[in-house]
Structures are given as C-alpha cells and as structure tokens.
Design an enzyme around this catalytic site. Structure first.
Site, mmCIF file in Angstrom:
data_model
loop_
_atom_site.group_PDB
_atom_site.id
_atom_site.type_symbol
_atom_site.label_atom_id
_atom_site.label_comp_id
_atom_site.label_asym_id
_atom_site.label_seq_id
_atom_site.Cartn_x
_atom_site.Cartn_y
_atom_site.Cartn_z
ATOM 1 C CG HIS A 101 -0.258 -0.172 2.523
ATOM 2 N ND1 HIS A 101 0.140 -1.408 2.977
ATOM 3 C CD2 HIS A 101 0.112 0.716 3.465
ATOM 4 C CE1 HIS A 101 0.719 -1.277 4.155
ATOM 5 N NE2 HIS A 101 0.728 0.011 4.476
ATOM 6 C CG HIS A 103 1.025 5.233 4.299
ATOM 7 N ND1 HIS A 103 0.235 5.207 5.421
ATOM 8 C CD2 HIS A 103 1.728 4.071 4.297
ATOM 9 C CE1 HIS A 103 0.450 4.076 6.077
ATOM 10 N NE2 HIS A 103 1.356 3.375 5.428
#
Ligand code: AMP
Ligand code: ZN
Length: 138
Positions: A101, A103
């Site tokens: 992922h 951010h």
C-alpha cells in the site's frame, strides 16, 4: 491472488467497511483509520502482494497513476500545500499490514509531521562500494 487473513484483501472484497476514496478493477483507495493528517489515504492493489518488489510492474504502474490522481484530489480538498507518498516495506521500515500500500499524506508548512529528516554522509569509499553492489544486483 487473495489472502484469507489479510485486512486489506477483506476491504478490497467489500467484507470490511472502509471510507472509500476511489476504486477501479485493480486498485482501491480509502481513508487511513488512524490518520497522520486529515485526508491521509491508502492506495492499495486489490491483489494480495506482501511487498512492493513482489508486485508486477504493470500493476505498480496502475498504482502510481492512481496515487498521483488521488494526491491531487486530496490536496485540492484539504488545502494541503504538498504531500508525502510512503510505502513502508518490511518490519524494519514500519510495515504493519503485509499487503502492499502507498500512504498519501497531505502536508501544510509547519505541521510538524516528519519534522526530523536524519540526513547523514558517506564515509570514504562507502558510496562507491554500495553503488557497485546495488548495480550488480539489478
Ligand atoms: P503500514 O505501517 O505502512 O503497514 O500501515 C498500515 C496502515 O493501515 C496504518 O496507517 C493503519 O492505520 C492502517 N489501517 C489498518 N487497518 C485499517 C482499516 N481497517 N482501515 C483503514 N486503515 C487501516
Ligand atoms: Zn491482502
């Protein structure tokens, strides 16, 4: 690919709720549940890859395309003057959720987020040594 115990796989499958920012066939983005700043968003491939360097390059291309688009929208919506994009990889780097992922963290001047950047310097010969070693691995 999907992992039964993975919270981001469950979010991608709609089994756990999220504050969804964006979704297409391969990517989902949602607000981080514990934001570093207002609008902090996670951009996540729907397929389960634990680490950035395990993610196929075509998917990374899709992801980064979404990151740029979403970052612009977040900045426009929050009045941020800039943003940080982070991909923590491995425990040593602070990765807690083992599903790749990015951010996206909106920033304003003087907000105190990441206020210390621990810049250092190379010892004599160290840069040449690490450079040769990295290039050998590519
Ligand atoms: P990392 O340390 O890079 O693995 O970050 C994982 C991030 O996921 C943290 O910032 C958490 O706050 C966030 N997070 C964990 N569970 C959820 C959830 N259910 N919904 C939204 N964000 C989450
Ligand atoms: Zn997963």
């Amino acid at each position: 690919m999907n992992s039964n115990d993975c919270i981001f796989c469950k979010i991608a499958a709609g089994e756990i709720p999220c504050s969804k920012v964006f979704e297409d066939d391969s990517v989902i983005a949602f607000l981080d549940i514990a934001p570093v700043s207002v609008g902090h968003t996670l951009v996540v491939p729907k397929g389960h890859y634990e680490e950035l360097d395990r993610c196929p390059s075509h998917l990374l291309g899709d992801l980064i395309g979404c990151v740029g688009r979403i970052a612009r929208a977040i900045a426009g919506a929050t009045g941020a003057e800039g943003y940080n994009v982070l991909c923590n990889t491995g425990r040593a780097a602070g990765q807690v959720v083992d599903h790749v992922h990015f951010h996206v963290i909106p920033r304003v001047s003087g907000d105190g987020v990441f206020s210390h950047w621990p810049a250092g310097e190379y010892e004599k010969g160290q840069a040449e040594e690490v450079l040769a070693s990295i290039c050998e691995k590519l």
